[in-house]
Design an enzyme around this catalytic site. Structure first.
Site, short mmCIF file in Angstrom:
data_model
loop_
_atom_site.label_atom_id
_atom_site.label_comp_id
_atom_site.label_asym_id
_atom_site.label_seq_id
_atom_site.Cartn_x
_atom_site.Cartn_y
_atom_site.Cartn_z
N ASN A 274 -10.51 -4.39 -0.77
CA ASN A 274 -10.56 -3.26 -1.70
C ASN A 274 -9.68 -3.50 -2.92
O ASN A 274 -8.73 -4.27 -2.86
CB ASN A 274 -10.10 -1.99 -0.98
CG ASN A 274 -11.23 -1.31 -0.24
OD1 ASN A 274 -12.36 -1.27 -0.71
ND2 ASN A 274 -10.93 -0.78 0.94
N HIS B 294 -16.83 3.66 -3.76
CA HIS B 294 -16.00 4.85 -3.60
C HIS B 294 -16.29 5.90 -4.67
O HIS B 294 -15.48 6.78 -4.92
CB HIS B 294 -14.50 4.50 -3.58
CG HIS B 294 -14.10 3.80 -2.32
ND1 HIS B 294 -12.80 3.42 -2.06
CD2 HIS B 294 -14.82 3.41 -1.23
CE1 HIS B 294 -12.74 2.82 -0.88
NE2 HIS B 294 -13.96 2.81 -0.37
N ARG C 125 0.84 -1.20 0.00
CA ARG C 125 0.00 0.00 0.00
C ARG C 125 0.87 1.25 0.00
O ARG C 125 0.56 2.22 -0.70
CB ARG C 125 -0.91 0.00 1.23
CG ARG C 125 -1.66 1.33 1.40
CD ARG C 125 -2.61 1.31 2.57
NE ARG C 125 -3.27 2.61 2.69
CZ ARG C 125 -4.32 2.86 3.48
NH1 ARG C 125 -4.83 1.89 4.21
NH2 ARG C 125 -4.85 4.07 3.53
N TYR D 235 -14.80 10.06 -1.10
CA TYR D 235 -13.73 9.73 -2.04
C TYR D 235 -13.78 10.58 -3.30
O TYR D 235 -12.78 10.73 -4.00
CB TYR D 235 -13.79 8.25 -2.41
CG TYR D 235 -13.06 7.37 -1.43
CD1 TYR D 235 -11.72 7.03 -1.62
CD2 TYR D 235 -13.70 6.89 -0.29
CE1 TYR D 235 -11.05 6.24 -0.70
CE2 TYR D 235 -13.03 6.11 0.63
CZ TYR D 235 -11.70 5.78 0.43
OH TYR D 235 -11.04 5.01 1.33
N CYS E 243 -18.81 -2.16 1.57
CA CYS E 243 -17.98 -1.03 1.95
C CYS E 243 -18.67 -0.32 3.11
O CYS E 243 -19.91 -0.27 3.16
CB CYS E 243 -17.80 -0.08 0.77
SG CYS E 243 -16.77 1.36 1.14
#
Length: 433
Positions: A147, A198, A93, A250, A168
């Site tokens: 995700n 998102h 990440r 987002y 989510c």
């Protein structure tokens, strides 16, 4: 007593105590007989597994309990498979977040080119889990929190036969906008929500007492209401009015990319680096033999309401209560401006062994339609690239993403990130274009 086995894949996650808490809170409704926690990270699994066992014992949920590093053992005869994997763990990440900044591109876990690479790493592993489920628990439901949930769902629901629902925690907060911004009682409003994961929007807020659509009135010029809605999900009242709905948080990356890129460039650490520190603190807490509950520190890691969302969905599938949940599922005609095989994020009526999207009652702005179609094109190319290793489809995906667009930057950043994640993306090195 009828067997009800739950398997948690990626159970070494610091989020797992959230899930265990949810199962304990619903023990009278969801009669779990078996829980199997699986992860490839033995250290984290042992720590989280020990806390989970203490929580179950203290919470009075008497069931068979096991921890394992073997996927087959965890999946065997499961009824629900909760998947919360992070391929490459948090260090991957960090790369997703930091490498794009070198190219003046937003680096983020699920959005933009960072989210693109997370999808490339995650989809093949989910496909493998799905294949094993067909053999070991063919009637089980996969409830996926991994995700980017929507893109993963686009792959699983179009290229496998697995019964799968993507989740989510974001929409839960959006359903509370009438309470937080308008002062309504929680049960007094009917909220309509539509989008992609998102990339969602609240498009209607009806007060059940007077039948008035307060969001519609705000968009049509009621400044008093619009002022109250300003700030919802971090958006100004101007953005809400221009979009024709209240965007999810987002979408700040899409509507203010320059501002957000500047913030990321000026930050001393990435969110992934912060999460590594938070996770290690949590794991240290979890090792306390006197800890029997989820620590408050977990709220800093994100994922609020995870247990409520995941376990309440399993409850609906098990008990046939026909509750409505916002989930990521196939459109199947519910939204006329999207394809039937598009995975969208929408309210769905969930009963025993079924989740049926609820058709929209209210109009959707042209802007929202355009955003959904554009980003869905990106998602479809991403799935193709992940499944085939096509570099051409990978670049087409990045060209289609509103946060990237610039083909020169996309190609250069793609090559560097591909090399950084090479161990997980060997499919791109097999000669395919």
């Amino acid at each position: 007593m009828k067997k009800l086995k739950i398997a948690v894949i990626g159970a070494g996650s610091a989020y797992t105590p959230e899930l265990i808490e949810g199962l304990i809170n619903r023990k009278e409704i969801l009669p779990v007989t078996d829980i199997s926690l699986m992860d490839i990270d033995k250290r984290k699994l042992d720590i989280v597994g020990s806390l989970s066992k203490r929580m179950l014992d203290r919470g009075g949920l008497g069931c068979n309990f096991s921890i394992t590093g073997n996927l087959d053992d965890a999946l065997l005869d499961a009824d629900f498979v909760f998947v919360q994997i992070r391929v490459g763990k948090l260090p991957a990440r960090v790369l997703d977040e930091k490498i794009p900044l070198k190219y003046n591109l937003i680096g983020q876990e699920t959005t933009g080119i960072g989210g693109f690479f997370k999808a490339l790493r995650t989809i093949p592993v989910l496909m493998d889990i799905s294949g094993k489920m067909r053999k070991l628990c063919p009637d089980a439901w996969m409830i996926n929190f991994s995700n980017p949930s929507g893109i993963c769902g686009q792959a699983l629901l179009n290229y496998t036969e697995t019964k799968m629902i993507g989740l989510c925690n974001g929409p839960i907060g959006m359903l509370n906008i009438p309470v937080w911004n308008l002062g309504f009682e929680k049960t007094d409003s009917e909220v309509e929500y539509i989008g992609l994961n998102h990339l969602g929007y609240v498009t209607s807020i009806i007060n059940k007492n007077d039948g008035r659509d307060y969001l519609k009135d705000a968009l049509n010029g009621d400044e008093e209401i619009l002022n109250k809605l300003g700030g919802a999900q971090g958006h100004s009242k101007e953005i809400i009015k221009l979009a024709g709905g209240i965007p999810s948080s987002y979408l700040n990356y899409f509507y203010r990319p320059g501002y957000n890129l500047k913030k990321l460039l000026e930050s001393k650490t990435s969110r992934g680096e912060d999460c590594i520190e938070i996770e290690e603190r949590l794991l240290a807490m979890y090792q306390d033999a006197n800890l029997y509950v989820k620590p408050e520190e977990l709220s800093k890691r994100g994922g609020a309401m995870y247990s409520e969302i995941a376990v309440s969905l399993a409850e609906s599938l098990w008990t046939d209560n026909k509750n409505i949940h916002i989930v990521n599922i196939l459109n199947n005609g519910a939204v006329d401006f999207m394809e039937n095989d598009d995975v969208i994020e929408i309210g769905a009526t969930v009963g025993r062994d079924s989740a049926v999207p609820v058709s929209l009652k209210n109009p959707v702005s042209r802007h929202i339609k355009s955003m959904m179609r554009t980003v869905k094109t990106y998602e479809r190319y991403t799935v193709e690239a992940a499944l085939t290793g096509s570099r051409d489809d990978a670049i087409r995906a990045l060209m289609s993403n509103p946060l990237i667009g610039d083909t020169d930057k996309a190609k250069a950043c793609f090559e560097e990130m591909l090399e950084a994640h090479k161990d997980y993306l060997q499919i791109f090195y097999n000669g395919s274009n």
